[in-house]
Design an enzyme around this catalytic site. Structure first.
Site, short mmCIF file in Angstrom:
data_model
loop_
_atom_site.label_atom_id
_atom_site.label_comp_id
_atom_site.label_asym_id
_atom_site.label_seq_id
_atom_site.Cartn_x
_atom_site.Cartn_y
_atom_site.Cartn_z
CB SER A 150 -1.84 3.18 3.94
OG SER A 150 -3.57 3.60 3.48
CD GLU A 233 -7.09 -1.12 9.91
OE1 GLU A 233 -7.58 -2.43 9.20
OE2 GLU A 233 -6.00 -0.53 8.63
#
Length: 395
Positions: A150, A233
């Site tokens: 990403s 995360e």
């Protein structure tokens, strides 16, 4: 660590920050730098590193006061990897030099970060990464391929897991690095997604040289460091929202303003997803409170798993509320966005984007394994490569 009674007056610190840096007239990055210097970036981080050594829960006091004053916050959309994953990992395992170099520009978002973890042959099994890092004097030479990265096209730096020893079992031969994404040998190619956007990328590393001072943790202990990153995360993805934030908030708002969607069946389904989302939110808040000291544990996987399931179900329900809107789409032109967005555009985009929620940040299958084995203590899944040197594992 000082307790709440001994801690500095956070309101006074915030007032002093606002008095010296008026949010209305100060450049956002300059304001965020001053906030970092005042120890108000992450109050649970050590002093001198954006924090005050307080409990994690007191950050909410700071955030609420700054929001009330109209102060800018860090760009979570563009720099979610840096803020939510690289920063806490660096505090836990990084050197003093590393923390002084990277934390402040990371918080001000003048440096954007990405995560070089997943690989074509190791998407759901991070410990199976094959990207090699070979020592050469004071440097490491890295060759390999990463995928589903990403924001790599916007990133200045990356956190990287690479294999440094193939003669030991897979979890023992990994090492964790910081990579300058402008270094020679790095090629970034867009991966177009089902939404039409290309927020993900493939990243090819060919002879990339990393100085040993950018190694995070000891050689061969990359799995331990990466686990800290991944647990943070999953907390960042699955926990910490306000009530009716995210997909359920959009659906509830539609229900309130549009009488035409209010049927008995829709009402029952809306209540079901509203309650499930609220239960997940409160469980996430409980998890965050449990993090007052230390790093998140495997329980964060349950938050990420629940978030992905609910996002996909609620976006599907949103299409049922407004099927005609789901058949239209704003634009199929490939766009490389500045940051990821689960909520952007119309219900058709949100439905398609939510498909990725059960893949990114660890697949739902991996999350279920973690919850079963490390939280519930169930017997582990059979692993034929357990205890075998990585070089001898069939691939």
């Amino acid at each position: 660590m000082p307790d709440q009674q001994q801690s500095p007056d956070l309101r006074q610190r915030v007032d002093e920050l606002l008095a010296s840096h008026d949010p209305a007239t100060t450049e956002p990055s300059e304001f965020l730098g001053a906030r970092f210097d005042a120890g108000l970036a992450w109050v649970h981080f050590p002093e001198g590193k954006g924090g005050l050594g307080l409990s994690r829960g007191r950050q909410e006091e700071v955030d609420a006061l700054l929001e009330e004053a109209g102060a800018p916050g860090p760009d979570l959309g563009r720099n979610s990897i840096g803020l939510g994953m690289a920063a806490p990992t660096m505090v836990a395992f990084g050197t003093e030099e590393m923390q002084q170099r990277y934390l402040r520009p990371l918080f001000t978002c003048t440096d954007i970060w990405c995560q070089l973890f997943s690989e074509p042959g190791a998407g759901s099994d991070l410990a199976a990464v094959a990207t090699r890092a070979v020592p050469d004097g004071d440097e490491w030479v890295v060759d390999g391929q990463k995928v589903w990265t990403s924001g790599a096209h916007n990133a200045d730096f990356a956190i990287l897991v690479a294999r440094t020893d193939t003669s030991v079992p897979k979890h023992a031969g990994l090492t964790y690095f910081i990579v300058d994404m402008t270094d020679p040998g790095i090629e970034i190619r867009p991966l177009r997604q089902i939404t039409g956007e290309a927020e993900f990328n493939e990243v090819f590393l060919s002879g990339v040289r990393i100085h040993d001072r950018n190694r995070v943790g000891a050689v061969g202990e990359g799995w331990k460091v990466a686990t800290t990153t991944l647990n943070n995360e999953r907390v960042a993805i699955g926990a910490g929202n306000d009530r009716e934030a995210g997909q359920i908030g959009l659906v509830a708002e539609r229900w309130r303003r549009d009488p035409s969607v209010r049927t008995a069946g829709n009402h029952t389904e809306l209540m079901q997803w509203w309650v499930e989302t609220e239960v997940t939110r409160l469980a996430g808040e409980r998890l965050r409170q449990g993090l007052e000291a230390g790093q998140p544990g495997p329980e964060s996987s349950a938050m990420k798993l629940a978030f992905a399931h609910q996002a996909q179900q609620v976006t599907g329900f949103a299409l049922e509320l407004a099927p005609e809107e789901g058949l239209t789409y704003h634009d199929w032109t490939m766009v490389r966005p500045e940051g990821g967005s689960f909520l952007g555009h119309g219900p058709g985009f949100r439905y398609l984007r939510a498909k990725g929620n059960s893949i990114e940040g660890g697949t739902s299958e991996i999350m279920r394994n973690i919850v079963a084995e490390r939280v519930l203590g169930l017997p582990p899944e059979h692993r034929p490569d357990k205890g075998i040197p990585f070089k001898d594992v069939p691939r």
